[in-house]
Design an enzyme around this catalytic site. Structure first.
Site, PDB file in Angstrom:
ATOM      1  N   ALA A  30       0.832  -1.204   0.000  1.00 34.00           N
ATOM      2  CA  ALA A  30       0.000   0.000   0.000  1.00 34.00           C
ATOM      3  C   ALA A  30       0.870   1.260   0.000  1.00 34.00           C
ATOM      4  O   ALA A  30       0.657   2.185  -0.789  1.00 34.00           O
ATOM      5  CB  ALA A  30      -0.917  -0.015   1.229  1.00 34.00           C
ATOM      6  N   GLU A  52      10.402  -5.216  -4.507  1.00 32.47           N
ATOM      7  CA  GLU A  52       9.224  -5.945  -4.012  1.00 32.47           C
ATOM      8  C   GLU A  52       9.267  -7.386  -4.544  1.00 32.47           C
ATOM      9  O   GLU A  52       9.240  -7.602  -5.749  1.00 32.47           O
ATOM     10  CB  GLU A  52       7.945  -5.237  -4.490  1.00 32.47           C
ATOM     11  CG  GLU A  52       6.655  -6.021  -4.328  1.00 32.47           C
ATOM     12  CD  GLU A  52       6.329  -6.395  -2.884  1.00 32.47           C
ATOM     13  OE1 GLU A  52       6.171  -5.495  -2.057  1.00 32.47           O
ATOM     14  OE2 GLU A  52       6.251  -7.620  -2.586  1.00 32.47           O
ATOM     15  N   GLN A  60      -5.687  -5.610   2.038  1.00 31.83           N
ATOM     16  CA  GLN A  60      -5.900  -6.342   3.297  1.00 31.83           C
ATOM     17  C   GLN A  60      -7.118  -5.845   4.101  1.00 31.83           C
ATOM     18  O   GLN A  60      -7.749  -6.650   4.790  1.00 31.83           O
ATOM     19  CB  GLN A  60      -4.634  -6.295   4.157  1.00 31.83           C
ATOM     20  CG  GLN A  60      -3.431  -6.965   3.515  1.00 31.83           C
ATOM     21  CD  GLN A  60      -2.130  -6.652   4.239  1.00 31.83           C
ATOM     22  OE1 GLN A  60      -2.037  -6.745   5.459  1.00 31.83           O
ATOM     23  NE2 GLN A  60      -1.127  -6.252   3.489  1.00 31.83           N
ATOM     24  N   CYS A 178      -4.064  -2.751  11.968  1.00 36.79           N
ATOM     25  CA  CYS A 178      -5.492  -2.575  12.195  1.00 36.79           C
ATOM     26  C   CYS A 178      -5.917  -3.145  13.546  1.00 36.79           C
ATOM     27  O   CYS A 178      -6.448  -4.267  13.641  1.00 36.79           O
ATOM     28  CB  CYS A 178      -6.340  -3.182  11.096  1.00 36.79           C
ATOM     29  SG  CYS A 178      -8.033  -2.590  11.245  1.00 36.79           S
ATOM     30  N   ASP A 315       3.282   0.338   7.874  1.00 34.20           N
ATOM     31  CA  ASP A 315       3.352  -0.463   9.095  1.00 34.20           C
ATOM     32  C   ASP A 315       4.761  -0.550   9.685  1.00 34.20           C
ATOM     33  O   ASP A 315       4.918  -0.777  10.887  1.00 34.20           O
ATOM     34  CB  ASP A 315       2.847  -1.891   8.806  1.00 34.20           C
ATOM     35  CG  ASP A 315       1.370  -1.921   8.448  1.00 34.20           C
ATOM     36  OD1 ASP A 315       0.685  -0.907   8.641  1.00 34.20           O
ATOM     37  OD2 ASP A 315       0.911  -2.981   7.974  1.00 34.20           O
ATOM     38  N   LYS A 323      -1.632   1.320  12.810  1.00 30.91           N
ATOM     39  CA  LYS A 323      -1.028   0.864  11.545  1.00 30.91           C
ATOM     40  C   LYS A 323      -2.132   0.442  10.578  1.00 30.91           C
ATOM     41  O   LYS A 323      -2.655  -0.670  10.677  1.00 30.91           O
ATOM     42  CB  LYS A 323      -0.053  -0.284  11.827  1.00 30.91           C
ATOM     43  CG  LYS A 323       1.148   0.154  12.677  1.00 30.91           C
ATOM     44  CD  LYS A 323       2.135  -0.953  12.887  1.00 30.91           C
ATOM     45  CE  LYS A 323       3.291  -0.532  13.773  1.00 30.91           C
ATOM     46  NZ  LYS A 323       4.112   0.586  13.265  1.00 30.91           N
ATOM     47  N   THR A 324      -2.488   1.339   9.669  1.00 32.13           N
ATOM     48  CA  THR A 324      -3.608   1.091   8.752  1.00 32.13           C
ATOM     49  C   THR A 324      -3.281   1.647   7.363  1.00 32.13           C
ATOM     50  O   THR A 324      -2.412   2.507   7.211  1.00 32.13           O
ATOM     51  CB  THR A 324      -4.897   1.788   9.238  1.00 32.13           C
ATOM     52  OG1 THR A 324      -4.634   3.191   9.367  1.00 32.13           O
ATOM     53  CG2 THR A 324      -5.380   1.233  10.561  1.00 32.13           C
ATOM     54  N   ALA A 325      -4.041   1.166   6.379  1.00 30.54           N
ATOM     55  CA  ALA A 325      -3.915   1.713   5.027  1.00 30.54           C
ATOM     56  C   ALA A 325      -4.384   3.168   5.015  1.00 30.54           C
ATOM     57  O   ALA A 325      -3.897   3.981   4.228  1.00 30.54           O
ATOM     58  CB  ALA A 325      -4.736   0.876   4.057  1.00 30.54           C
ATOM     59  N   CYS A 358     -10.133   3.020  11.571  1.00 30.79           N
ATOM     60  CA  CYS A 358     -10.481   1.637  11.825  1.00 30.79           C
ATOM     61  C   CYS A 358     -11.999   1.507  11.725  1.00 30.79           C
ATOM     62  O   CYS A 358     -12.697   1.802  12.692  1.00 30.79           O
ATOM     63  CB  CYS A 358     -10.010   1.308  13.246  1.00 30.79           C
ATOM     64  SG  CYS A 358      -9.409  -0.327  13.420  1.00 30.79           S
TER      65      CYS A 358
HETATM   66  C1  LIG Z   1      -7.252  -8.449   8.582  1.00 32.45           C
HETATM   67  C2  LIG Z   1      -6.793  -7.041   8.317  1.00 32.45           C
HETATM   68  C3  LIG Z   1      -7.713  -6.007   8.364  1.00 32.45           C
HETATM   69  C4  LIG Z   1      -7.313  -4.700   8.121  1.00 32.45           C
HETATM   70  N1  LIG Z   1      -8.266  -3.716   8.141  1.00 32.45           N
HETATM   71  C5  LIG Z   1      -7.913  -2.453   7.810  1.00 32.45           C
HETATM   72  C6  LIG Z   1      -8.903  -1.427   7.709  1.00 32.45           C
HETATM   73  O1  LIG Z   1     -10.087  -1.662   7.914  1.00 32.45           O
HETATM   74  N2  LIG Z   1      -8.510  -0.177   7.376  1.00 32.45           N
HETATM   75  C7  LIG Z   1      -7.210   0.123   7.112  1.00 32.45           C
HETATM   76  O2  LIG Z   1      -6.926   1.248   6.765  1.00 32.45           O
HETATM   77  N3  LIG Z   1      -6.225  -0.827   7.233  1.00 32.45           N
HETATM   78  C8  LIG Z   1      -6.550  -2.104   7.556  1.00 32.45           C
HETATM   79  N4  LIG Z   1      -5.579  -3.083   7.627  1.00 32.45           N
HETATM   80  C9  LIG Z   1      -4.149  -2.706   7.640  1.00 32.45           C
HETATM   81  C10 LIG Z   1      -3.542  -2.379   6.279  1.00 32.45           C
HETATM   82  O3  LIG Z   1      -3.774  -3.409   5.363  1.00 32.45           O
HETATM   83  C11 LIG Z   1      -2.043  -2.134   6.446  1.00 32.45           C
HETATM   84  O4  LIG Z   1      -1.837  -1.212   7.484  1.00 32.45           O
HETATM   85  C12 LIG Z   1      -1.419  -1.597   5.170  1.00 32.45           C
HETATM   86  O5  LIG Z   1      -1.501  -2.572   4.154  1.00 32.45           O
HETATM   87  C13 LIG Z   1       0.020  -1.170   5.411  1.00 32.45           C
HETATM   88  O6  LIG Z   1       0.672  -0.854   4.221  1.00 32.45           O
HETATM   89  P1  LIG Z   1       2.237  -1.174   4.047  1.00 32.45           P
HETATM   90  O7  LIG Z   1       2.576  -0.781   2.662  1.00 32.45           O
HETATM   91  O8  LIG Z   1       2.994  -0.637   5.190  1.00 32.45           O
HETATM   92  O9  LIG Z   1       2.314  -2.766   4.180  1.00 32.45           O
HETATM   93  P2  LIG Z   1       1.781  -3.859   3.120  1.00 32.45           P
HETATM   94  O10 LIG Z   1       0.601  -3.330   2.362  1.00 32.45           O
HETATM   95  O11 LIG Z   1       1.622  -5.075   3.932  1.00 32.45           O
HETATM   96  O12 LIG Z   1       2.972  -3.996   2.109  1.00 32.45           O
HETATM   97  C14 LIG Z   1       4.287  -4.372   2.482  1.00 32.45           C
HETATM   98  C15 LIG Z   1       4.999  -4.863   1.235  1.00 32.45           C
HETATM   99  O13 LIG Z   1       6.386  -5.028   1.504  1.00 32.45           O
HETATM  100  C16 LIG Z   1       6.815  -6.219   0.894  1.00 32.45           C
HETATM  101  N5  LIG Z   1       8.014  -6.717   1.559  1.00 32.45           N
HETATM  102  C17 LIG Z   1       8.083  -7.474   2.688  1.00 32.45           C
HETATM  103  N6  LIG Z   1       9.371  -7.781   2.938  1.00 32.45           N
HETATM  104  C18 LIG Z   1      10.119  -7.189   1.973  1.00 32.45           C
HETATM  105  C19 LIG Z   1      11.511  -7.145   1.712  1.00 32.45           C
HETATM  106  N7  LIG Z   1      12.395  -7.795   2.466  1.00 32.45           N
HETATM  107  N8  LIG Z   1      11.950  -6.438   0.640  1.00 32.45           N
HETATM  108  C20 LIG Z   1      11.048  -5.786  -0.165  1.00 32.45           C
HETATM  109  N9  LIG Z   1       9.726  -5.804   0.044  1.00 32.45           N
HETATM  110  C21 LIG Z   1       9.259  -6.493   1.104  1.00 32.45           C
HETATM  111  C22 LIG Z   1       5.621  -7.159   1.006  1.00 32.45           C
HETATM  112  O14 LIG Z   1       5.690  -8.211   0.058  1.00 32.45           O
HETATM  113  C23 LIG Z   1       4.460  -6.209   0.761  1.00 32.45           C
HETATM  114  O15 LIG Z   1       4.119  -6.132  -0.598  1.00 32.45           O
HETATM  115  C24 LIG Z   1      -5.953  -4.418   7.828  1.00 32.45           C
HETATM  116  C25 LIG Z   1      -5.028  -5.468   7.769  1.00 32.45           C
HETATM  117  C26 LIG Z   1      -5.443  -6.769   7.996  1.00 32.45           C
HETATM  118  C27 LIG Z   1      -4.430  -7.887   7.894  1.00 32.45           C
END
Ligand SMILES: Cc1cc2nc3c(=O)[nH]c(=O)nc-3n(C[C@H](O)[C@H](O)[C@H](O)COP(=O)(O)OP(=O)(O)OC[C@H]3O[C@@H](n4cnc5c(N)ncnc54)[C@H](O)[C@@H]3O)c2cc1C
Length: 426
Positions: A30, A52, A60, A178, A315, A323-325, A358
């Site tokens: 995200a 990635e 998610q 979340c 996150d 920690k949310t989207a 949330c």
């Molecule tokens: C069940 C559930 C319900 C949720 N409900 C909500 C909600 O209602 N509202 C809301 O806003 N948020 C919600 N969230 C939370 C939201 O999905 C996350 O906070 C959001 O996706 C965080 O974005 P991010 O890019 O930090 O992490 P992610 O979207 O998880 O992306 C991280 C990326 O990094 C990559 N990565 C990992 N390791 C490496 C590496 N070593 N090198 C390169 N890349 C790597 C992964 O493959 C992934 O693609 C929910 C999550 C879950 C699991």
């Protein structure tokens, strides 16, 4: 530096060569996709690469609805290649280590990538192995979790199959992504059972490691009301330690008022587990980490506190927002503005206020839209009392927010739907 016209596909970077980009983004989730798209919109001349490893990306926030039979898993997943913004190089590999003094990232396959600016956003790590037996137990014998693409569909199977007995829902110590997700699926399960006349035959227990129902006190009363409405028993300071799937037993470490710890074993017919979570191991052991293992950034500017050309969001960032989207949607423009300011040798002027959201599904068709910032400051998007479960918020969760995510946020449109006059102070 590579220019956009010279950008290459993931497999076109020869081993041994060290390509270099104006901006390297670690993690194409995200946060990574949104940041890349916004950077390209603001400054198309920059060369940008995303590191990635995954071929797919999941929405998610939709997994709560998959576990409750409202969405299919397929609806939440897209090919990563379709989301990488045009002109951005996708390095299909995992990052393994950081050398910030050399402005380089080491990949798991041994290659190195250089950068002028680094954006770190690889999400967080699900520590399934911190609960003994959980990895083997997941996906059968009533043990499910909305936190993984592999097990989220099984949650809905478990909910449908439940004919009474005991349903346990766990929540590990914070922080988790979340923070409301462990109870969202619990309320939807209870509502489903109620609708099918099975709630009276089912004992639902919420077993959480913490000692409050929700971290922001303002939202506790409506959640307590929901707990009471469904007759849910809440066990505070119960931390899941082990699962025996075939025997259908969950083992908790419980902490008493005097601080003493006791082991409690509970039989279950359904067990929804939210796994313990932490910063990814390669972040924890890197020079970028704070003592807790997260990327050490300033809470407002999201710039690293020791390395000026490094930013983090999502996150993995060491900030105290939920920690949310939704947080990512507001963080990305701050990172982009401050990174571009740094590129122009100006001070970072953009500040993140800790906003996260949330949408708490208290039943099918109703949501308490919890929106708050640093320090638990309530930040509603709409001039309505956010403590009231609403159908409009359910429509927001199931229709508007997924559309906002795929069509606007990941394409770099900076959208802040928040109502500026915040009338509901905590
Ligand atoms: C069940 C559930 C319900 C949720 N409900 C909500 C909600 O209602 N509202 C809301 O806003 N948020 C919600 N969230 C939370 C939201 O999905 C996350 O906070 C959001 O996706 C965080 O974005 P991010 O890019 O930090 O992490 P992610 O979207 O998880 O992306 C991280 C990326 O990094 C990559 N990565 C990992 N390791 C490496 C590496 N070593 N090198 C390169 N890349 C790597 C992964 O493959 C992934 O693609 C929910 C999550 C879950 C699991």
């Amino acid at each position: 530096m590579e220019t956009p016209s010279q950008t290459r596909g993931p497999d076109q970077v020869p081993a041994g060569e060290r390509p270099s980009y104006d901006v390297v983004i670690v993690g194409g989730g995200a946060a990574g996709i949104t940041t890349a798209a916004e950077l390209r919109r603001h400054r198309p001349a920059l060369s940008v690469a995303i590191i990635e490893p995954s071929e797919t990306h999941a929405y998610q926030p939709g997994w709560t609805l998959v576990g409750a039979g409202v969405f299919t898993l397929r609806q939440t997943i897209r090919q990563e290649s379709s989301l990488i913004p045009p002109g951005v190089t996708w390095l299909r590999a995992a990052a393994a280590a950081f050398q910030p003094e050399a402005n380089a990232v080491e990949l798991a396959d041994g290659r190195h990538v250089g950068y002028r600016f680094l954006v770190v956003c690889p999400g967080l790590q699900l520590d399934w192995d911190k609960v003994a037996g959980l990895r083997e137990a997941l996906g059968k014998n009533g043990v499910c979790s909305n936190y993984s693409a592999e097990s989220v569909e099984y949650t809905w199977q478990c909910v449908q199959a439940l004919r009474g007995g005991t349903a346990l829902f766990t929540q590990p110590p914070m922080p988790i992504k979340c923070a409301g997700a462990p109870q969202k699926i619990m309320y939807l399960t209870a509502d489903h059972l109620r609708g099918h006349g099975r709630l009276k035959d089912t004992k639902i227990e919420f077993c959480l490691a913490g000692d409050v129902l929700f971290g922001v006190p303002f939202f506790v009363p409506p959640l307590q009301k929901t707990v009471d409405r469904y007759g849910i028993a809440v066990n505070y300071k119960w931390n899941l330690k082990a699962v025996d799937g075939p025997a259908r037993k969950a083992i908790f470490a419980t902490t008493g008022a005097d601080g003493s710890t006791t082991e409690v074993v509970r039989d279950f017919d359904m067990l929804h587990v939210t796994p313990p979570q932490s910063a990814p191991d390669f972040i924890k052991r890197s020079p970028l980490a704070n003592p807790g293992g997260w990327v050490e950034v300033d809470a407002a500017t999201l710039r690293h506190t020791r390395f000026d050309n490094v930013f983090a969001l999502g996150d993995a960032a060491g900030t105290t927002n939920t920690k949310t989207a939704a947080a990512v949607r507001l963080q990305a423009p701050v990172v982009v503005r401050n990174l571009l300011a740094a590129a122009d040798r100006r001070d970072p002027a953009s500040a993140y206020d800790g906003y996260g959201s949330c949408p708490l599904t208290t039943g099918y068709g109703e949501v308490v839209l919890a929106e708050f910032g640093y320090g638990g400051k309530v930040m509603p998007s709409f001039p309505l009392d956010p403590r009231v479960p609403r159908r409009s918020a359910w429509l927001l969760k199931t229709k508007f927010l997924p559309m906002l995510y795929w069509r606007f946020m990941l394409r770099g449109s900076e959208i802040d739907i928040r109502h500026k006059e915040r009338s509901f102070a905590a």
